[in-house]
Design an enzyme around this catalytic site. Structure first.
Site, PDB file in Angstrom:
ATOM      1  N   ASP A 183      14.747 -27.257 -42.214  1.00  0.00           N
ATOM      2  CA  ASP A 183      14.914 -28.546 -41.541  1.00  0.00           C
ATOM      3  C   ASP A 183      16.235 -29.133 -42.006  1.00  0.00           C
ATOM      4  OD1 ASP A 183      13.916 -30.880 -40.010  1.00  0.00           O
ATOM      5  OD2 ASP A 183      13.984 -31.834 -41.970  1.00  0.00           O
ATOM      6  N   GLU A 267      16.492 -25.641 -36.759  1.00  0.00           N
ATOM      7  CA  GLU A 267      16.500 -26.480 -35.587  1.00  0.00           C
ATOM      8  C   GLU A 267      17.881 -26.453 -34.947  1.00  0.00           C
ATOM      9  OE1 GLU A 267      14.154 -30.622 -35.146  1.00  0.00           O
ATOM     10  OE2 GLU A 267      15.385 -30.245 -36.892  1.00  0.00           O
ATOM     11  N   ASP A 347       9.992 -33.916 -44.164  1.00  0.00           N
ATOM     12  CA  ASP A 347      10.921 -32.811 -43.940  1.00  0.00           C
ATOM     13  C   ASP A 347      10.263 -31.450 -44.173  1.00  0.00           C
ATOM     14  OD1 ASP A 347      12.789 -34.731 -43.400  1.00  0.00           O
ATOM     15  OD2 ASP A 347      13.679 -34.697 -45.410  1.00  0.00           O
TER      16      ASP A 347
END
Ligand SMILES: [Zn+2]
Length: 389
Positions: A183, A267, A347
């Site tokens: 993340d 991501e 997170d």
């Protein structure tokens, strides 16, 4: 598969070699501006373009004229390469990847030139045609076939050479044995699915403070004073140093992640661009793009893969344990799932979700399944598998 790899080395030219470098760079600037002017002129009068071959022919004529005979001192490849680069700049403009090419000036453009062939490393020195053997800090061996090199002087005054090399890599399918979900920066730079967090490096805050101070000093200097030139150089050197520190940090971090994992799920960027804390934001803005690139090419050398998870996948607000989706405020660093009661670190939970989504995507690609089919089933299966690790 052919992979491109770049190697950047510091060069230490002597006085004469530096003068020759600057001459080459000057010729590049001249040819660039000449070509650009000719392209505009021809377009204005005929409505058509003028391409590389025609300009290269004009270049030969220019060398014979007394007022432009200084071009003969430059290696011919440097000049030809300039025209090719100019064509590329126009292509980039027409494909809307770049703005319209600009004229180069001594003030605006740092000295640089490119050579496509005949640059090599021999006996610990860099051999540049028409310049000779240049000393350098060749701190690591190069692999692959050298496809060309750029010599440039950076704002701090140091010279560098960047070799572009092509590496032939065998086609090996990446495995998913050691995987990691990543993340990217909300408050930390990275959070891994095992809960490990990587903070933006500590030097950064100090470096930013110093930059502000140097810039204030620069802005107080008289426009054309020697102090101003000096202050400007200090700002440039500081930028260079900070960039070097940042790249060092990113190279080490990406190398470590790639060495430990063969599938890295991350991501797609830009999602969180607006909501970072001030420090994290300034660091992450400058760093995330290059970090992503480094991760991708380093993974490719090791036959690993980087799986991008779409930016609209709700990785933060989905409970990794039960799949429940709930609304979160940006300030919620920890939250309790109303579905199953588990307390999540925001997170880490996101990283876990990115991992399962990434593995689902890469398994689908491997099995040739289209994107939407059995999405839920795959998600649950993989989520359990990684949850029990
Ligand atoms: Zn839950």
């Amino acid at each position: 598969m052919i992979a491109t790899k770049c190697y950047r080395f510091r060069l230490k030219p002597d006085k004469e070699q530096e003068a020759q470098f600057l001459r080459f760079a000057g010729c590049r600037r001249f040819v660039w501006n000449y070509g650009l002017a000719r392209k505009q002129e021809v377009y204005k009068t005929t409505g058509k373009g003028i391409g590389y071959n025609a300009l290269a022919a004009e270049l030969v004529a220019l060398k014979k004229q007394p007022e432009t005979s200084f071009l003969k001192e430059c290696h011919s490849q440097v000049l030809q390469q300039t025209l090719m680069d100019l064509d590329k700049a126009f292509t980039a403009f027409f494909e809307k990847r770049a703005r319209f090419p600009r004229f180069k000036t001594r003030k605006r453009s740092l000295p640089a030139f490119r050579i496509a062939q005949n640059v090599s490393i021999t006996e610990g020195k860099v051999s540049v045609p028409k310049v000779g053997q240049v000393k350098g800090r060749l701190h690591r061996p190069m692999e692959g076939t050298i496809k060309g090199a750029t010599v440039k002087q950076e704002a701090g005054g140091h010279w560098y050479i960047v070799f572009v090399s092509h590496l032939e890599l065998p086609d090996v399918a990446p495995t998913c044995e050691a995987h990691v979900g990543i993340d990217v920066g909300l408050t930390s730079f990275l959070t891994l699915d095992n809960g490990e967090k990587v903070e933006p490096p500590r030097f950064y805050r100090r470096a930013e403070r110093k930059l502000k101070r140097l810039q204030r000093r620069l802005s107080r200097c008289q426009k054309t004073s020697r102090n101003r030139t000096r202050a400007k150089l200090r700002v440039a050197k500081h930028h260079r140093r900070t960039a070097n520190q940042r790249n060092d940090f990113l190279h080490k971090l990406s190398a470590k992640l790639v060495a430990d994992h063969d599938t890295l799920c991350i991501e797609d960027l830009n999602l969180k661009g607006l909501v970072k804390t001030k420090l994290a934001k300034s660091f992450n803005d400058a760093a995330l793009g290059s970090f992503f690139q480094m991760l991708t090419y380093k993974a490719a050398y090791r036959f690993g893969q980087v799986v991008k998870v779409g930016r609209f996948y709700p990785s933060s607000k989905t409970c990794h344990d039960c799949g429940h989706v709930q609304h979160l405020e940006l300030s919620d660093r920890e939250w309790m799932c109303t579905g199953c009661g588990v307390i999540h670190d925001r997170d880490t939970n996101a990283a876990k979700n990115i991992l399962s989504e990434g593995l689902r995507l890469s398994n689908n690609v491997a099995a040739g399944i289209s994107e939407t089919k059995n999405a839920d089933e795959g998600n649950v299966r993989l989520a359990t598998a990684s949850g029990s690790r």
